[in-house]
Scaffold this motif. Structure first.
Motif, PDB file in Angstrom:
ATOM      1  N   GLU A  27       0.829  -1.213   0.000  1.00 45.96           N
ATOM      2  CA  GLU A  27       0.000   0.000   0.000  1.00 45.96           C
ATOM      3  C   GLU A  27       0.862   1.262   0.000  1.00 45.96           C
ATOM      4  OE1 GLU A  27      -2.789   0.091   3.160  1.00 45.96           O
ATOM      5  OE2 GLU A  27      -4.079  -1.488   2.320  1.00 45.96           O
ATOM      6  N   ALA A  28       2.042   1.161   0.630  1.00 41.96           N
ATOM      7  CA  ALA A  28       2.954   2.309   0.670  1.00 41.96           C
ATOM      8  C   ALA A  28       3.758   2.456  -0.615  1.00 41.96           C
ATOM      9  CB  ALA A  28       3.897   2.176   1.857  1.00 41.96           C
ATOM     10  N   GLY A  29       3.606   1.495  -1.545  1.00 45.72           N
ATOM     11  CA  GLY A  29       4.310   1.562  -2.809  1.00 45.72           C
ATOM     12  C   GLY A  29       5.791   1.269  -2.710  1.00 45.72           C
ATOM     13  N   LEU A  30       6.170   0.453  -1.741  1.00 43.67           N
ATOM     14  CA  LEU A  30       7.577   0.121  -1.526  1.00 43.67           C
ATOM     15  C   LEU A  30       7.833  -1.337  -1.856  1.00 43.67           C
ATOM     16  CD1 LEU A  30       8.085   1.816   1.971  1.00 43.67           C
ATOM     17  CD2 LEU A  30       8.804   2.735  -0.242  1.00 43.67           C
ATOM     18  N   ASN A  31       8.994  -1.637  -2.459  1.00 46.29           N
ATOM     19  CA  ASN A  31       9.386  -3.035  -2.577  1.00 46.29           C
ATOM     20  C   ASN A  31      10.158  -3.425  -1.321  1.00 46.29           C
ATOM     21  OD1 ASN A  31      12.162  -2.309  -2.886  1.00 46.29           O
ATOM     22  ND2 ASN A  31      11.900  -2.098  -5.109  1.00 46.29           N
ATOM     23  N   GLN A  32      10.532  -4.690  -1.217  1.00 48.60           N
ATOM     24  CA  GLN A  32      11.171  -5.156   0.012  1.00 48.60           C
ATOM     25  C   GLN A  32      12.492  -4.449   0.277  1.00 48.60           C
ATOM     26  OE1 GLN A  32      11.290  -9.389  -0.696  1.00 48.60           O
ATOM     27  NE2 GLN A  32       9.167  -9.704  -0.050  1.00 48.60           N
ATOM     28  N   SER A  33      13.287  -4.239  -0.760  1.00 52.98           N
ATOM     29  CA  SER A  33      14.580  -3.575  -0.577  1.00 52.98           C
ATOM     30  C   SER A  33      14.406  -2.137  -0.120  1.00 52.98           C
ATOM     31  CB  SER A  33      15.387  -3.617  -1.874  1.00 52.98           C
ATOM     32  OG  SER A  33      15.738  -4.948  -2.207  1.00 52.98           O
ATOM     33  N   GLN A  34      13.410  -1.457  -0.691  1.00 55.41           N
ATOM     34  CA  GLN A  34      13.177  -0.057  -0.320  1.00 55.41           C
ATOM     35  C   GLN A  34      12.759   0.062   1.143  1.00 55.41           C
ATOM     36  OE1 GLN A  34      10.304   0.743  -3.410  1.00 55.41           O
ATOM     37  NE2 GLN A  34      11.794   1.908  -4.651  1.00 55.41           N
ATOM     38  N   LEU A  35      11.864  -0.825   1.587  1.00 56.42           N
ATOM     39  CA  LEU A  35      11.464  -0.791   2.985  1.00 56.42           C
ATOM     40  C   LEU A  35      12.635  -1.167   3.881  1.00 56.42           C
ATOM     41  CD1 LEU A  35       9.375  -0.427   5.191  1.00 56.42           C
ATOM     42  CD2 LEU A  35       8.632  -2.792   4.822  1.00 56.42           C
ATOM     43  N   GLY A  36      13.436  -2.141   3.430  1.00 54.69           N
ATOM     44  CA  GLY A  36      14.616  -2.525   4.198  1.00 54.69           C
ATOM     45  C   GLY A  36      15.557  -1.351   4.416  1.00 54.69           C
ATOM     46  N   ASP A  37      15.733  -0.524   3.389  1.00 49.77           N
ATOM     47  CA  ASP A  37      16.595   0.655   3.524  1.00 49.77           C
ATOM     48  C   ASP A  37      16.058   1.611   4.586  1.00 49.77           C
ATOM     49  OD1 ASP A  37      18.285  -0.267   1.544  1.00 49.77           O
ATOM     50  OD2 ASP A  37      17.343   0.913  -0.063  1.00 49.77           O
ATOM     51  N   VAL A  38      14.746   1.722   4.663  1.00 48.15           N
ATOM     52  CA  VAL A  38      14.132   2.655   5.611  1.00 48.15           C
ATOM     53  C   VAL A  38      14.284   2.162   7.052  1.00 48.15           C
ATOM     54  CG1 VAL A  38      11.973   3.743   6.334  1.00 48.15           C
ATOM     55  CG2 VAL A  38      12.492   3.499   3.901  1.00 48.15           C
ATOM     56  N   VAL A  39      14.159   0.852   7.256  1.00 49.92           N
ATOM     57  CA  VAL A  39      14.210   0.314   8.626  1.00 49.92           C
ATOM     58  C   VAL A  39      15.561  -0.323   8.939  1.00 49.92           C
ATOM     59  CG1 VAL A  39      11.715  -0.006   8.755  1.00 49.92           C
ATOM     60  CG2 VAL A  39      13.149  -1.896   7.944  1.00 49.92           C
ATOM     61  N   TYR A  40      16.561  -0.052   8.107  1.00 47.22           N
ATOM     62  CA  TYR A  40      17.943  -0.478   8.362  1.00 47.22           C
ATOM     63  C   TYR A  40      18.116  -1.998   8.426  1.00 47.22           C
ATOM     64  CZ  TYR A  40      17.862   4.409   9.798  1.00 47.22           C
ATOM     65  OH  TYR A  40      17.660   5.766   9.832  1.00 47.22           O
ATOM     66  N   CYS A  41      17.570  -2.674   7.435  1.00 50.58           N
ATOM     67  CA  CYS A  41      17.785  -4.109   7.314  1.00 50.58           C
ATOM     68  C   CYS A  41      17.787  -4.463   5.834  1.00 50.58           C
ATOM     69  CB  CYS A  41      16.716  -4.906   8.068  1.00 50.58           C
ATOM     70  SG  CYS A  41      15.084  -4.885   7.295  1.00 50.58           S
ATOM     71  N   THR A  42      17.993  -5.706   5.506  1.00 45.99           N
ATOM     72  CA  THR A  42      18.023  -6.122   4.107  1.00 45.99           C
ATOM     73  C   THR A  42      16.616  -6.391   3.588  1.00 45.99           C
ATOM     74  OG1 THR A  42      18.215  -8.474   4.652  1.00 45.99           O
ATOM     75  CG2 THR A  42      20.269  -7.210   4.474  1.00 45.99           C
ATOM     76  N   GLY A  43      16.465  -6.286   2.291  1.00 50.62           N
ATOM     77  CA  GLY A  43      15.201  -6.666   1.682  1.00 50.62           C
ATOM     78  C   GLY A  43      14.913  -8.135   1.890  1.00 50.62           C
ATOM     79  N   SER A  44      15.974  -8.936   1.959  1.00 45.96           N
ATOM     80  CA  SER A  44      15.809 -10.371   2.209  1.00 45.96           C
ATOM     81  C   SER A  44      15.145 -10.629   3.550  1.00 45.96           C
ATOM     82  CB  SER A  44      17.175 -11.062   2.163  1.00 45.96           C
ATOM     83  OG  SER A  44      17.069 -12.417   2.523  1.00 45.96           O
ATOM     84  N   LEU A  45      15.537  -9.870   4.583  1.00 46.54           N
ATOM     85  CA  LEU A  45      14.909 -10.039   5.894  1.00 46.54           C
ATOM     86  C   LEU A  45      13.435  -9.677   5.827  1.00 46.54           C
ATOM     87  CD1 LEU A  45      15.045 -10.656   8.905  1.00 46.54           C
ATOM     88  CD2 LEU A  45      15.743  -8.272   9.291  1.00 46.54           C
ATOM     89  N   ILE A  46      13.111  -8.586   5.140  1.00 45.32           N
ATOM     90  CA  ILE A  46      11.701  -8.210   4.976  1.00 45.32           C
ATOM     91  C   ILE A  46      10.939  -9.380   4.344  1.00 45.32           C
ATOM     92  CG2 ILE A  46      10.084  -6.657   3.816  1.00 45.32           C
ATOM     93  CD1 ILE A  46      11.622  -5.254   5.999  1.00 45.32           C
ATOM     94  N   GLY A  47      11.526  -9.982   3.299  1.00 44.24           N
ATOM     95  CA  GLY A  47      10.871 -11.098   2.620  1.00 44.24           C
ATOM     96  C   GLY A  47      10.699 -12.300   3.530  1.00 44.24           C
ATOM     97  N   GLN A  48      11.691 -12.585   4.369  1.00 41.55           N
ATOM     98  CA  GLN A  48      11.597 -13.727   5.284  1.00 41.55           C
ATOM     99  C   GLN A  48      10.497 -13.523   6.317  1.00 41.55           C
ATOM    100  OE1 GLN A  48      15.841 -13.691   6.414  1.00 41.55           O
ATOM    101  NE2 GLN A  48      15.920 -15.823   5.745  1.00 41.55           N
ATOM    102  N   ILE A  49      10.342 -12.300   6.778  1.00 40.41           N
ATOM    103  CA  ILE A  49       9.296 -12.028   7.758  1.00 40.41           C
ATOM    104  C   ILE A  49       7.923 -12.044   7.091  1.00 40.41           C
ATOM    105  CG2 ILE A  49       8.360 -10.291   9.348  1.00 40.41           C
ATOM    106  CD1 ILE A  49      11.268  -9.539   9.996  1.00 40.41           C
ATOM    107  N   GLU A  50       7.844 -11.529   5.881  1.00 43.80           N
ATOM    108  CA  GLU A  50       6.567 -11.535   5.156  1.00 43.80           C
ATOM    109  C   GLU A  50       6.104 -12.955   4.839  1.00 43.80           C
ATOM    110  OE1 GLU A  50       6.746  -9.104   1.683  1.00 43.80           O
ATOM    111  OE2 GLU A  50       6.674  -7.220   2.803  1.00 43.80           O
TER     112      GLU A  50
END
Length: 279
Positions: A27-50
């Motif tokens: 909804e925020a229009g972010l991919n996993q890597s972009q959100l990872g950059d904002v919360v100081y983690c990798t896009g891979s971690l975002i994907g693992q949690i999702e």
């Protein structure tokens, strides 16, 4: 290719958390890597949690709330997620522990979970569940948040001397753990006592146990075996164990005497251990 495994949000708190993270990220229009950059983690971690392959931490959840402006939704959800990582048989006790006004415990083998350092907890929990150590440690650390509440429970802990001398995780881990115990010496709501070896027989020789008291509910007695826990509100059991605990506290060293013993063990057993290169 990004993993887009579909989750059933009703399957578990972790699945619900993951599905909400994906929904709000998209909804925020972010991919996993972009959100990872904002919360100081990798896009891979975002994907693992999702995809419910990784358990989120409370800090990560707070960062998500700030990044996605959720009003604290993830910080509220993560408590349920972390509690669900506890063994099923232990969860009812954890619920009661979180509600208790007074906690009185005797521990014969290990430092009480609410007073464990992260490194000590990891050493303990890695013995049987090395592949789940991260999740279990986060769940244990989250339990300790009750000590930081505006109105925390009164916690009385009696430790057998063996808990100080059994080397868990190595000398450095034990030094830090014993230093953590000493930090409670002048704590308003936490009292740590040690029952020394030379006290001989005492009222808790049958093993560890905990008494929980509540403002508006019956007292609870809790003890556990290797893979199960037992709780009872039986008035006779509560009466006997309460008297036994009072006698146990009387047999233990005073608060100050306990601190002196902890300091001595730190110095004598863990103070000057040679490193690998010196051994």
């Amino acid at each position: 290719m990004v993993n887009i495994r579909n989750l059933d949000p009703s399957a578990s708190p972790l699945d619900y958390y993951g599905s909400e993270l994906r929904r709000l990220r998209e909804e925020a229009g972010l991919n996993q890597s972009q959100l990872g950059d904002v919360v100081y983690c990798t896009g891979s971690l975002i994907g693992q949690i999702e995809t419910a392959k990784k358990v989120p931490t409370r800090k990560f959840s707070e960062q998500l709330d700030a990044a996605l402006m959720t009003g604290g939704s993830f910080s509220r959800m993560v408590g349920l997620v972390l509690k669900s990582q506890l063994p099923t048989w232990f969860q009812p006790y954890a619920d009661m522990e979180a509600r208790a006004a007074y906690i009185s415990t005797y521990q014969s083998q290990l430092v009480y979970g609410l007073l464990q350092t992260r490194a000590y907890a990891r050493a303990v929990l890695s013995v049987d569940n090395p592949e789940r150590a991260d999740e279990l440690v986060e769940a244990r650390m989250d339990r300790q948040r009750i000590l930081d509440r505006e109105h925390p429970p009164v916690v009385c802990v009696v430790l057998d001397e063996s808990t100080l001398r059994r080397t868990i995780g190595g000398a450095e881990v034990m030094r830090d753990q014993l230093a953590h115990l000493l930090s409670f010496l002048n704590h308003s709501w936490v009292q740590v006592q040690v029952i020394p070896f030379d006290s001989g027989e005492h009222p808790a020789l049958l093993g560890s146990f905990t008494l929980l008291r509540f403002d508006d509910d019956p007292d609870i007695f809790y003890a556990e075996s290797y893979d199960s826990g037992h709780m009872t509100a039986n008035s006779q059991v509560i009466r006997e164990r309460s008297v036994g605990y009072a006698r146990l506290q009387a047999a233990a060293l005073s608060r100050e005497g306990s601190a002196a013993l902890i300091e001595r063990v730190m110095r004598e057993q863990y103070g000057h251990q040679p490193g690998p290169a010196m051994a």
